[in-house]
Scaffold this motif. Structure first.
Motif, mmCIF file in Angstrom:
data_model
loop_
_atom_site.group_PDB
_atom_site.id
_atom_site.type_symbol
_atom_site.label_atom_id
_atom_site.label_comp_id
_atom_site.label_asym_id
_atom_site.label_seq_id
_atom_site.Cartn_x
_atom_site.Cartn_y
_atom_site.Cartn_z
ATOM 1 N N GLU A 1 -4.092 -12.414 -15.706
ATOM 2 C CA GLU A 1 -3.829 -11.333 -14.766
ATOM 3 C C GLU A 1 -3.580 -9.992 -15.470
ATOM 4 O O GLU A 1 -4.076 -8.962 -15.026
ATOM 5 N N ILE A 2 -2.796 -10.015 -16.537
ATOM 6 C CA ILE A 2 -2.510 -8.761 -17.233
ATOM 7 C C ILE A 2 -3.768 -8.150 -17.856
ATOM 8 O O ILE A 2 -4.071 -6.974 -17.616
ATOM 9 N N PRO A 3 -4.558 -8.916 -18.611
ATOM 10 C CA PRO A 3 -5.798 -8.302 -19.136
ATOM 11 C C PRO A 3 -6.737 -7.868 -18.011
ATOM 12 O O PRO A 3 -7.410 -6.846 -18.126
ATOM 13 N N LEU A 4 -6.741 -8.633 -16.921
ATOM 14 C CA LEU A 4 -7.640 -8.305 -15.820
ATOM 15 C C LEU A 4 -7.295 -6.946 -15.204
ATOM 16 O O LEU A 4 -8.181 -6.229 -14.732
ATOM 17 N N VAL B 1 -3.586 3.484 -22.095
ATOM 18 C CA VAL B 1 -2.305 2.797 -22.292
ATOM 19 C C VAL B 1 -2.528 1.564 -23.171
ATOM 20 O O VAL B 1 -3.335 0.694 -22.836
ATOM 21 N N GLN B 2 -1.838 1.536 -24.281
ATOM 22 C CA GLN B 2 -2.008 0.431 -25.248
ATOM 23 C C GLN B 2 -0.736 -0.408 -25.325
ATOM 24 O O GLN B 2 0.300 -0.018 -24.802
ATOM 25 N N GLY B 3 -0.841 -1.508 -26.034
ATOM 26 C CA GLY B 3 0.317 -2.381 -26.249
ATOM 27 C C GLY B 3 0.435 -3.419 -25.147
ATOM 28 O O GLY B 3 -0.330 -3.444 -24.187
ATOM 29 N N LYS B 4 1.410 -4.292 -25.330
ATOM 30 C CA LYS B 4 1.630 -5.376 -24.378
ATOM 31 C C LYS B 4 2.066 -4.788 -23.027
ATOM 32 O O LYS B 4 2.774 -3.788 -22.987
ATOM 33 N N LEU B 5 1.613 -5.429 -21.952
ATOM 34 C CA LEU B 5 1.989 -4.956 -20.615
ATOM 35 C C LEU B 5 2.753 -6.037 -19.850
ATOM 36 O O LEU B 5 2.522 -7.235 -20.050
ATOM 37 N N PHE B 6 3.650 -5.586 -18.991
ATOM 38 C CA PHE B 6 4.307 -6.514 -18.060
ATOM 39 C C PHE B 6 4.334 -5.840 -16.689
ATOM 40 O O PHE B 6 4.983 -4.818 -16.514
ATOM 41 N N ASP B 7 3.585 -6.413 -15.764
ATOM 42 C CA ASP B 7 3.542 -5.842 -14.426
ATOM 43 C C ASP B 7 4.365 -6.737 -13.488
ATOM 44 O O ASP B 7 4.029 -7.899 -13.265
#
Length: 945
Positions: A545-548, A451-457
């Motif tokens: 947190e997101i990269p982690l 999964v690539q691109g910016k993430l928002f959890d």
DNA sequence: GTTGTGACCTA
DNA sequence: GTAGGTCACAACG
């Protein structure tokens, strides 16, 4: 149910007392030391009434300042109430706050008791045509009962009984409920300190009532009585009159029943949830939410969506002439009239479609690729991402709308569908939103999708916004969107043998459920984005947190190699030793019993063997047999050490040696822990299934378990890298305490250095005991010291401990200043923060309760320290992971244990890895104190540590 | 079968 | 004194 309007008037104190005493044998104490029994008991009763009766009008009545009139009448009146338990006193403000948040009117009138307020209101309500239910166990209220006024009494063991006129007539053997006053006047009421007539109890009072009808009439005919009874009553006529007055509930309290004000309206659910959270009422939150939502969910669900709208086929789309997947949403249901209702799928306009294979899928892919931000949610056959397979994927990029892409069960066919959607997941330009993306990423990894691109959890976002709350999607939806999502159990049933797999659920239901999740998550994202901004924690979110999340997903997928055979042989050795200990213990005890049962053990030690005169008890009334208590006794009784050894070895065997091999994942042959990123309030990770952050190390026997953690194969070696004293370094740097900073800069043994300073001896003369005590204080500082705690941990007395702490503060004055500053900051701002701005909110920092406040103050000191250390190692993990990826190394990061990272190192890369890991960890964050990392390698985790 | 408690493992 | 997790038991449904 009566067609008349019904009002419920709740006698607060009666229910509070009742709740408190219901828990008296087993008081509810939360982690902050607050006794919440009374609050819990009261709330249970209140919710129970609301759930059962669904009243349209309700108020809760309190006493205030007692009844001046009654006290004037009789000094001792209700003296019992002065001895209100502390737990009830502290409960009142909480209950008031909860009621306010529930929008329930609170009725109090200075100088009047709840009885009088309820009595007055009941009679007024009766005149206005209401049926009144007085919610109270207190039999005094029986006097108020009429055709329209009932008592609603909680019954021990659960349930309620309603007392109307017939019940009163039967219970008290009277004609008119008003005679209950005479009844109480005669027999008195111990709990209310109503004296009554001497010698008259329940039986006699009933007899008199039958004969004379009233107390006055009895007193007028005392000449008809005989013997002792006659003397006593004649001598106490005034006491009888007084008792009757005391027992009479007033009906002229200056309060007004205004129906409008008593209407029960929807509660402020987030507010109530927040208070419950603070009190640690987990189950009550669920109960509460259910109480205020349950009614509406059943009524509309079946008719919510016309069947024809549920699936868009290719021909539908083609028929639309041009690219228009949406059509018109025409599925809105009427909002339900119930004031408690939270929105659900049945009450909300939505347009969720499943995407049929073929042209519809092609069109869908084209459409999704044109977006810049899409929420997705994978549906799978289970919770374990290593074994679960995809059932479908939901997508949403517009509120109320979304699509569901089913994935076939056949592996090849599944991969083919996944290939179609691959461009979406790998598109850098599309931001992906999800709830717990780590799971989706792990599932997709099995289909070779990165999964690539910016993430928002959304789960991570909420963790940063409010770390003390829970973060599952249903709770978030209820709290922030006033929406109750379709429950997974509605689809697949409760867990257990009959639970279905998502694949067994009809496509329509899958679609509704899955797309709803994606839709809700998207809406939550919009909500949380602004909150992250206003708390100024976007950096922490986007850069930590997101990269982690990707790093943890990789570590979990990687797993660690375990030598199961080695553990099996350990298990056999251990088993022998446990059996020997067992035999010895039974021999000394003179009987066989279950040593693992604290209950049985307590009886054997303290009742049969009578090892101690006055054994300590736990809060549940059992004998305390904890390690620290038994240790005291160990030197006097040989059985004690054997018991401690037995328990230690049993724990070792059951939790580690026997459990670990069963947790090996058959598909990989390795152990895959699950890191929880949103559990620890301070920002740490936690680990479970299995927990690899608490593998034994302190005892020789336990330490052996670490030998079972081994490299991938002979080409690899384990490397453990741990931060040396990172928390002390952080507190030294943040407080700018020069003495301590210098010691670290000089590479001194910090505990010895502290001992030298505190005990004022040269570094070289520090004794073992001095160093050990200094070490304990150093840790104490991190945890938020108290002399009590320190003396418990050392052989120092309370006063010696106090003195040591004082000397410590004199030695390191800036540490003390820093700690006070943290507490002050928390008082002013309501939170403390780490070096990266991670916040922990401390609601109790201004509590009037010293124990509670003390807890919050310790948190104010500890959270920034523990949390900053967590921040720093997270930075290091991301940096190392990225370096390993970029460098295309074979070596892998496997485990994190708070201040330690464990790697599987490909031997040819060892030197490069040592350099890389040490550098990244030490340079992760710049403080005034250098960070120091120790590296070790070995053929197992024990050797590497 | 689920839930809470006491015990014990870690940093 | 901080922060976590898992086990067996026992009591509940």
């Amino acid at each position: 149910m009566s067609e008349q309007k019904r009002v419920f008037l709740v006698d607060a104190y009666a229910l509070i007392f009742r709740g408190y005493y219901a828990f008296i044998k087993n008081p509810r104490i939360n982690s902050k030391g607050v006794d919440t029994s009374a609050i819990m008991g009261f709330m249970n009763s209140l919710l129970d009434v609301i759930k059962r009766e669904r009243p349209d009008h309700l108020a809760v009545c309190f006493d205030k300042g007692g009844s001046a009139d009654r006290v004037e009448l009789f000094e001792a009146y209700k003296a019992n109430r002065d001895a209100t338990p502390e737990a009830i006193k502290t409960a009142i403000p909480y209950i008031m706050d909860i009621l306010k948040a529930m929008h329930i009117p609170i009725m109090v009138k200075e100088g009047f008791e709840a009885d009088d307020v309820i009595g007055t209101l009941s009679k007024q309500a009766e005149k206005e045509g209401f049926t009144t239910f007085m919610v109270t166990p207190d039999k005094d209220f029986a006097q108020l009962v009429s055709e329209n006024i009932f008592m609603y009494r909680p019954v021990f063991g659960g349930g309620y009984e309603t007392w109307g006129i017939p019940e009163i007539q039967k219970k008290f053997e009277v004609e008119d409920p008003l005679q209950v006053i005479d009844f109480l006047g005669m027999m008195g009421d111990a709990s209310d300190n109503i004296p009554g007539l001497p010698g008259v109890g329940e039986k006699t009072a009933k007899k008199f009532l039958a004969q004379y009808g009233s107390l006055e009439n009895l007193l007028a005919h005392t000449h008809e009585l005989k013997g002792k009874m006659k003397e006593k009553i004649e001598a106490n006529k005034e006491l009888g009159i007084l008792s009757k007055k005391l027992a009479t509930i007033m009906l002229d309290v200056p309060v007004t029943f205004n129906a409008k004000d008593f209407e029960l309206s929807a509660p402020d659910i987030p507010k109530v949830t927040e208070i419950f959270q603070e009190l640690e009422f987990r189950r009550l939150i669920d109960n509460f939410v259910k109480t205020f939502t349950v009614e509406t969910t059943e009524s509309g669900a079946a008719t919510a969506v016309p069947e024809s709208k549920k699936t868009a086929s290719a021909s539908d789309l083609a028929g639309a002439g041009q690219f228009n997947l949406f059509g018109t949403a025409s599925t809105s249901a009427e909002a339900l009239p119930n004031t408690f209702s939270r929105q659900t799928i049945a009450t909300t306009s939505h347009f969720y479609q499943s995407v049929a294979p073929g042209m519809a899928t092609d069109l869908f892919i084209k459409n999704v690729m044109a977006q810049t931000c899409v929420c997705f949610d994978t549906e799978t056959t289970g919770l374990n991402p290593l074994t679960a397979t995809l059932v479908g994927i939901a997508f949403s990029w517009e509120v109320g709308k979304g699509f569901y892409l089913p994935v076939p069960a056949n592996q090849e066919a599944a991969q083919a569908v996944v290939e179609l959607i691959r461009p979406f997941f790998e598109a850098e330009h599309i931001e992906k939103v999800g709830q717990n993306l780590k799971y989706d990423i792990k599932v997709l990894d099995k289909y070779a999708i990165k999964v690539q691109g910016k993430l928002f959890d959304t789960m991570l976002a909420h963790y940063l916004i409010n770390p003390d709350m829970r973060h599952n999607m249903d709770v978030l939806a209820e709290t922030y969107l006033n929406y109750t999502p379709v429950s997974i159990t509605e689809l697949i049933g409760k867990k257990g043998k009959n639970q279905l797999s998502m694949r067994d659920v009809p496509l329509e239901a899958q679609t509704e459920y899955a797309v709803e999740d994606a839709d809700i998550t998207l809406q939550l994202k919009q909500h949380f984005e602004t909150e992250l901004g206003s708390a100024n924690i976007e950096h922490l979110f986007n850069d930590i947190e997101i990269p982690l999340l990707r790093v943890l997903a990789a570590m979990e997928l990687e797993g660690i190699n375990l030598d199961a055979d080695f553990l099996t042989s350990l298990s056999a050795d251990l088993d022998t030793d446990i059996k020997i200990l067992e035999a010895k213990i039974y021999d000394v005890a003179g009987e066989t019993f279950n040593i693992a049962s604290p209950k049985q053990l307590g009886i054997v030690l303290f009742e049969n063997l009578k090892l101690v005169d006055k054994p300590k008890k736990t809060k549940t009334g059992q004998y305390a047999t904890s390690e620290d208590i038994l240790s005291y006794l160990a030197k006097d009784h040989e059985i004690i050490q054997d018991i401690l050894d037995y328990r230690g070895l049993s724990k070792l065997k059951s939790t580690y040696i026997d459990a670990l091999p069963t947790q090996i994942e058959p598909t990989t042959g390795r152990v895959h822990t699950d890191y929880m990123q949103t559990v620890a309030a301070t920002g740490r990770l936690s680990s479970n299934n299995p927990n690899l952050q608490n593998i034994p190390i302190r005892t020789e026997r336990g330490r052996q378990v670490r030998k079972a953690f081994i490299p991938r194969n002979a080409d690899y070696i384990l490397l453990a890298a741990d931060y040396s004293q990172i928390e002390l370094r952080i507190i030294a740097a943040l407080s700018k305490e020069e003495t301590m900073i210098t010691a670290f800069k000089n590479g001194e043994d910090i505990h010895a250095s502290t001992a030298a300073q505190v005990f004022n001896v040269p570094l070289s003369d520090v004794t073992r005991e001095q160093r050990s005590n200094a070490k304990t204080v150093n840790f104490g500082i991190i945890y938020g010291v108290s002399a009590f705690g320190l003396s418990n941990q050392t052989n120092l007395s309370r006063s010696e401990a106090k003195e040591l702490i004082e000397t410590y503060y004199e030695t390191y004055p800036k540490l003390k200043t820093y700690m006070s500053a943290q507490v002050d900051f928390a008082r002013d701002n309501g939170y403390v923060q780490t070096v990266l701005g991670r916040r922990r909110y401390l609601k109790d920092i201004n509590s009037r309760n010293g124990v509670v406040r003390g807890g919050a103050e310790r948190n104010a000191v500890n959270a920034p320290i523990q949390g900053s250390a967590a921040d720093i190692i997270k930075i290091a993990m991301i940096a190392i992971y990225n370096a390993l990826e970029v460098g295309n190394y074979k070596s892998k990061m496997l485990l994190q244990v708070h201040d330690e990272l464990v790697f599987d190192i490909y031997k040819p890369e060892l030197e490069a890895m040592k350099m890389l890991i040490k550098t990244e960890m030490e340079q992760a964050f710049t403080l005034e104190v250098p960070l120091d990392v120790d590296l070790d390698t070995g053929i197992n985790w024990l050797e590497a540590h």
